[in-house]
Each structure stands twice: as structure tokens, then as C-alpha cells.
Design a protein around this motif. Sequence first.
Motif, PDB file in Angstrom:
ATOM      1  N   SER B   7       0.832  -1.198   0.000  1.00  0.00           N
ATOM      2  CA  SER B   7       0.000   0.000   0.000  1.00  0.00           C
ATOM      3  C   SER B   7       0.876   1.261   0.000  1.00  0.00           C
ATOM      4  O   SER B   7       0.610   2.216  -0.716  1.00  0.00           O
ATOM      5  CB  SER B   7      -0.892  -0.024   1.246  1.00  0.00           C
ATOM      6  N   SER B   8       1.948   1.203   0.793  1.00  0.00           N
ATOM      7  CA  SER B   8       2.858   2.337   0.870  1.00  0.00           C
ATOM      8  C   SER B   8       3.522   2.582  -0.496  1.00  0.00           C
ATOM      9  O   SER B   8       3.664   3.719  -0.943  1.00  0.00           O
ATOM     10  CB  SER B   8       3.922   2.054   1.936  1.00  0.00           C
ATOM     11  N   ALA B   9       3.918   1.512  -1.164  1.00  0.00           N
ATOM     12  CA  ALA B   9       4.560   1.642  -2.465  1.00  0.00           C
ATOM     13  C   ALA B   9       3.594   2.219  -3.498  1.00  0.00           C
ATOM     14  O   ALA B   9       3.973   3.041  -4.343  1.00  0.00           O
ATOM     15  CB  ALA B   9       5.055   0.265  -2.924  1.00  0.00           C
ATOM     16  N   GLU B  10       2.349   1.759  -3.401  1.00  0.00           N
ATOM     17  CA  GLU B  10       1.355   2.246  -4.357  1.00  0.00           C
ATOM     18  C   GLU B  10       1.101   3.740  -4.159  1.00  0.00           C
ATOM     19  O   GLU B  10       1.022   4.512  -5.123  1.00  0.00           O
ATOM     20  CB  GLU B  10       0.028   1.474  -4.189  1.00  0.00           C
ATOM     21  N   ARG B  11       1.040   4.160  -2.853  1.00  0.00           N
ATOM     22  CA  ARG B  11       0.818   5.577  -2.561  1.00  0.00           C
ATOM     23  C   ARG B  11       2.007   6.401  -3.082  1.00  0.00           C
ATOM     24  O   ARG B  11       1.824   7.455  -3.643  1.00  0.00           O
ATOM     25  CB  ARG B  11       0.685   5.780  -1.045  1.00  0.00           C
ATOM     26  N   PHE B  12       3.222   5.870  -2.899  1.00  0.00           N
ATOM     27  CA  PHE B  12       4.423   6.573  -3.367  1.00  0.00           C
ATOM     28  C   PHE B  12       4.359   6.757  -4.887  1.00  0.00           C
ATOM     29  O   PHE B  12       4.623   7.840  -5.413  1.00  0.00           O
ATOM     30  CB  PHE B  12       5.673   5.768  -2.986  1.00  0.00           C
ATOM     31  N   ASP B  13       3.969   5.667  -5.599  1.00  0.00           N
ATOM     32  CA  ASP B  13       3.910   5.738  -7.060  1.00  0.00           C
ATOM     33  C   ASP B  13       2.882   6.767  -7.516  1.00  0.00           C
ATOM     34  O   ASP B  13       3.116   7.501  -8.484  1.00  0.00           O
ATOM     35  CB  ASP B  13       3.555   4.362  -7.637  1.00  0.00           C
ATOM     36  N   LYS B  14       1.737   6.803  -6.795  1.00  0.00           N
ATOM     37  CA  LYS B  14       0.670   7.740  -7.186  1.00  0.00           C
ATOM     38  C   LYS B  14       1.154   9.185  -7.057  1.00  0.00           C
ATOM     39  O   LYS B  14       0.976  10.010  -7.958  1.00  0.00           O
ATOM     40  CB  LYS B  14      -0.571   7.538  -6.277  1.00  0.00           C
ATOM     41  N   ILE B  15       1.780   9.477  -5.911  1.00  0.00           N
ATOM     42  CA  ILE B  15       2.253  10.842  -5.664  1.00  0.00           C
ATOM     43  C   ILE B  15       3.349  11.216  -6.671  1.00  0.00           C
ATOM     44  O   ILE B  15       3.374  12.303  -7.220  1.00  0.00           O
ATOM     45  CB  ILE B  15       2.772  10.988  -4.219  1.00  0.00           C
ATOM     46  N   ARG B  16       4.254  10.241  -6.923  1.00  0.00           N
ATOM     47  CA  ARG B  16       5.350  10.511  -7.883  1.00  0.00           C
ATOM     48  C   ARG B  16       4.766  10.793  -9.260  1.00  0.00           C
ATOM     49  O   ARG B  16       5.168  11.730  -9.946  1.00  0.00           O
ATOM     50  CB  ARG B  16       6.278   9.297  -7.947  1.00  0.00           C
ATOM     51  N   ASP B  17       3.772   9.960  -9.681  1.00  0.00           N
ATOM     52  CA  ASP B  17       3.176  10.161 -10.999  1.00  0.00           C
ATOM     53  C   ASP B  17       2.505  11.523 -11.079  1.00  0.00           C
ATOM     54  O   ASP B  17       2.576  12.205 -12.119  1.00  0.00           O
ATOM     55  CB  ASP B  17       2.143   9.069 -11.286  1.00  0.00           C
ATOM     56  N   ALA B  18       1.846  11.909  -9.982  1.00  0.00           N
ATOM     57  CA  ALA B  18       1.178  13.218  -9.965  1.00  0.00           C
ATOM     58  C   ALA B  18       2.214  14.329 -10.103  1.00  0.00           C
ATOM     59  O   ALA B  18       2.003  15.314 -10.829  1.00  0.00           O
ATOM     60  CB  ALA B  18       0.406  13.388  -8.650  1.00  0.00           C
ATOM     61  N   LEU B  19       3.322  14.177  -9.402  1.00  0.00           N
ATOM     62  CA  LEU B  19       4.388  15.190  -9.494  1.00  0.00           C
ATOM     63  C   LEU B  19       4.960  15.257 -10.905  1.00  0.00           C
ATOM     64  O   LEU B  19       5.205  16.348 -11.449  1.00  0.00           O
ATOM     65  CB  LEU B  19       5.527  14.851  -8.514  1.00  0.00           C
ATOM     66  N   LEU B  20       5.190  14.094 -11.500  1.00  0.00           N
ATOM     67  CA  LEU B  20       5.815  14.064 -12.826  1.00  0.00           C
ATOM     68  C   LEU B  20       4.858  14.538 -13.919  1.00  0.00           C
ATOM     69  O   LEU B  20       5.290  14.797 -15.055  1.00  0.00           O
ATOM     70  CB  LEU B  20       6.277  12.645 -13.156  1.00  0.00           C
ATOM     71  N   ALA B  21       3.563  14.707 -13.598  1.00  0.00           N
ATOM     72  CA  ALA B  21       2.585  15.130 -14.598  1.00  0.00           C
ATOM     73  C   ALA B  21       2.705  16.611 -14.887  1.00  0.00           C
ATOM     74  O   ALA B  21       2.276  17.081 -15.953  1.00  0.00           O
ATOM     75  CB  ALA B  21       1.168  14.799 -14.105  1.00  0.00           C
ATOM     76  N   THR B  22       3.310  17.391 -13.956  1.00  0.00           N
ATOM     77  CA  THR B  22       3.444  18.844 -14.180  1.00  0.00           C
ATOM     78  C   THR B  22       4.931  19.212 -14.233  1.00  0.00           C
ATOM     79  O   THR B  22       5.792  18.495 -13.703  1.00  0.00           O
ATOM     80  CB  THR B  22       2.787  19.650 -13.035  1.00  0.00           C
ATOM     81  N   GLU B  23       5.224  20.354 -14.853  1.00  0.00           N
ATOM     82  CA  GLU B  23       6.615  20.802 -14.974  1.00  0.00           C
ATOM     83  C   GLU B  23       7.208  21.141 -13.623  1.00  0.00           C
ATOM     84  O   GLU B  23       8.334  20.777 -13.304  1.00  0.00           O
ATOM     85  CB  GLU B  23       6.665  22.029 -15.880  1.00  0.00           C
ATOM     86  N   GLU B  24       6.394  21.810 -12.767  1.00  0.00           N
ATOM     87  CA  GLU B  24       6.862  22.178 -11.431  1.00  0.00           C
ATOM     88  C   GLU B  24       7.146  20.919 -10.608  1.00  0.00           C
ATOM     89  O   GLU B  24       8.137  20.844  -9.876  1.00  0.00           O
ATOM     90  CB  GLU B  24       5.771  23.019 -10.711  1.00  0.00           C
ATOM     91  N   GLY B  25       6.210  19.952 -10.784  1.00  0.00           N
ATOM     92  CA  GLY B  25       6.348  18.690 -10.045  1.00  0.00           C
ATOM     93  C   GLY B  25       7.631  17.951 -10.454  1.00  0.00           C
ATOM     94  O   GLY B  25       8.362  17.396  -9.621  1.00  0.00           O
ATOM     95  N   ARG B  26       7.906  17.932 -11.799  1.00  0.00           N
ATOM     96  CA  ARG B  26       9.131  17.238 -12.274  1.00  0.00           C
ATOM     97  C   ARG B  26      10.394  17.905 -11.725  1.00  0.00           C
ATOM     98  O   ARG B  26      11.332  17.232 -11.353  1.00  0.00           O
ATOM     99  CB  ARG B  26       9.160  17.253 -13.814  1.00  0.00           C
ATOM    100  N   TRP B  27      10.379  19.275 -11.665  1.00  0.00           N
ATOM    101  CA  TRP B  27      11.545  19.991 -11.121  1.00  0.00           C
ATOM    102  C   TRP B  27      11.761  19.610  -9.654  1.00  0.00           C
ATOM    103  O   TRP B  27      12.884  19.322  -9.224  1.00  0.00           O
ATOM    104  CB  TRP B  27      11.311  21.505 -11.231  1.00  0.00           C
ATOM    105  N   PHE B  28      10.617  19.628  -8.890  1.00  0.00           N
ATOM    106  CA  PHE B  28      10.713  19.313  -7.465  1.00  0.00           C
ATOM    107  C   PHE B  28      11.263  17.888  -7.261  1.00  0.00           C
ATOM    108  O   PHE B  28      12.124  17.647  -6.413  1.00  0.00           O
ATOM    109  CB  PHE B  28       9.316  19.448  -6.810  1.00  0.00           C
ATOM    110  N   TYR B  29      10.735  16.948  -8.087  1.00  0.00           N
ATOM    111  CA  TYR B  29      11.151  15.557  -7.936  1.00  0.00           C
ATOM    112  C   TYR B  29      12.666  15.382  -8.204  1.00  0.00           C
ATOM    113  O   TYR B  29      13.386  14.715  -7.461  1.00  0.00           O
ATOM    114  CB  TYR B  29      10.334  14.681  -8.898  1.00  0.00           C
TER     115      TYR B  29
END
Lengths: 124, 296
Positions: B7-29
Amino acid sequence: MKVLVVDDYSTMRRIIRNLLGQIGYTDVEEADNGDSAFEKLKAEPFGLVISDWNMEPVSGYELLQRVRADDTLKSTPFIMVTAESKTENVIAAKKAGVDNYIVKPFNAATLEAKINSVLPGKAA
Amino acid sequence: MTAASRSSAERFDKIRDALLATEEGRWFYAALLARLQSQDTDRLLAAIAEAKDAILERSEDTRGQIFHAELAEMARTIQRARVEISQIRMDDAPPSRIIAATEELDAIVTATERATSDILSASERIQAAADKLRKAGAQAELCDEIDAQSTEIMMACSFQDITGQRTTKVVNLLRYLEQRVNSMLAVWGQTKGAGASDLARADFNPLDTRPDAHLMTGPAREGEGVSQDQVDRMLGGGAEEMAEEVAPPASGAGEPEPKARSQVPAAPAPAEPAAPEAPAEGEALNQDDIANLFAA
């Protein structure tokens, strides 16, 4: 022709003197080191020097250097007769101007051949 | 993988995918990853440095221990030598024995010189006799052979010169050892006897100062030095070049070639004298005893 035999061992001088007599050189003088030999050479002319190397206080090598550095003696034929048979000895003697080099022990034929090789008009 | 960790891994993937969906998110990541990697590297380097220091510290300790052990062993050895030397009685001291040895060697040189001189005199007399025979009309070949063999005897006498030089080398070495032993005795408090004092005053310089001293080593041992043939080649030219190629002479190289053996028929062997009564082993004989032995 007068020959000067230089060796600190009287036995060796006697042997060489005897061999010289057998091959026709009867006018032989002796010296027991390089210093007394040089005095004799300066006092009267010699046609050939036959010298040992290892002598005190002046060695045959030093005598050779003195002879070659002296204007009146530098052309005197000089044969080294010695037990010093290392390569560096022969090279050093050659550089100092020795005419021939005989390694002890030697035989009469070798002595005669070397004398003939250094005397003008005697070379084979 | 447990349900919680999944469950923890799935939550991590969801948040990462959300971050990578935007330019600001990709920079932060990307920035976060870089910061985390830097911290990891710093921690790793610090750990390595700590380990290195620990290893070095241990190594220093080991080297120090070895050094101390070596020093201690040296000190023990010096102490043992000191004790042993201090126990030497002067009468038995090595110098006195060395003096005796050098005197023995000097005696050998003197004796061989005298013997050689006698042999030379005999050879000269034989040659003179051969000459008289020749003049008296004896067979010329025979006279020549006697003459040649007398010369061979004379040449063989040159051994005295060579053995004399070798003996001198040994005597010089012994005298050098005398000096070293005397020095040790002096340093470690041994009272010097008369003999040692004499030795200390001996005018012996093991370092010959003559310019060619480094070249004067006397007769070469078998297998060393150069032969007469090699000397001839060296004097014929290219001595320096040849110095590299000159190999030690083979055994027997450079020895004078033997002349033809005598053609004179051998004299018949003298009759064996009757065996005399053998003296007891170790028994001292005087000249009369010896004469009796030969007369028997």
C-alpha cells in the motif's frame, strides 16, 4: 737494447730476466716498484719496460701514467705483466697507453710474442 | 511484500506520478532526488573516512610494535655481545691469534720464496750444463729438450708471485679484523694488553689511497678475470665494447700451453729401499733418527 723489468717479487724479475736472456735480450735492468723504475728510466734510455701492476709504493699502472706523461719517455714500449686479470684492469691499462698486457701465469712463447708485437720492426 | 508495504509503495507511485505530470512537479522531484543522493554520498564518504582512520590507527600500532620489538632485539644482541667481549681474556683475545696467523702466513711466503729461489738456481745450473753438453758435441735435440724443460720449471716458479699476492690479501684482511676487534674492545671497556696496544699503533691502512687502488685486487680466482686471448682481443680494439661481452674464462683458459713433452726416455725407477721401522705416531725425531730411516 736495454730492457727494464719492474716487479716487487725478485723471483718474478729473475724469471723474466732469464726468459729475456733466452730470446736474446741480455741487457736487463731491474726495479722493484714504479718509483725506482721511473728514476732508472729518467737516468738512462731503455728500449722496453716490462712491469708488474701491484707494487708499493708506486704501482705499475702509475708508472705507466708517469711514463706516458713524460715527453722524453712517452714513446717507450710498455708491457704490463700482471695477475690483475679483470676486464676493468685491461681497459684502464689500455686507456693509460699500455702497448701490451700479459696475464700471469704466462709462458716464454707469450712473452716473446708480446715483446715482438710492441717493438718497432718486430711485429709479425 | 506485506500488504502495508505494498500500500505504501502504491501511494508513493501515485504521488510521484502526480508530481511528474506537471513541470513544477518534475523539477521538485529531480531536485529532491539530487539532494537525497548528495546526503547519501556524504554519509558514505564519512563512513569510508572513519573506516580508513580506524585501519590506519591499527596499522600504526602494528608498525610501532614491530619497530619496538626490533629495537628490543637489537638491544639484547648488543648486550649479549658486550658481555661476551668483556669476558674475553686478553691472552686468548682474537688479536693475539690473528697475530699468530699473520706470522704463519708471512712465514709461508718467506719459505716459498726461498724454495723458489733454490729451484730457479737449480734450473739455471741445468741450463748451463745443457749448454756445456751442446758445446761438447752432445746430441743437439737432447740439449734443446733439457733447456726447454728447465724453462718450464722456471715458469712454474711464477706460482710464488701469485700465491704471495693472495697471501698478502689474506694478511691484510686479518689485520683489518684485528683493528675492528680492538676497536670493539676499546669501546666496551676491555683493558688493552701490550699486544693490543701494539696493534692499535700498527701502521695499517685498509683503504689504499693510491689512484689505482680500486683496480688492484690481485690474482683472479678460477672462473673470474679474463684470459690472455680475451686480453689480446681487447687490446686489438674495442676494449670498452668488449667489456660487456667478455664472459669469465672457462676453467683452464689462459693457462700457458704445455710444450711438447720430453722425448727423452724415462730413467729406470730406482729400486725401492727396504721399509724402515716406522716411528711411533707423534714421536719426535732428531736428525740422526731421520738419517737412520733413510739408511735402512
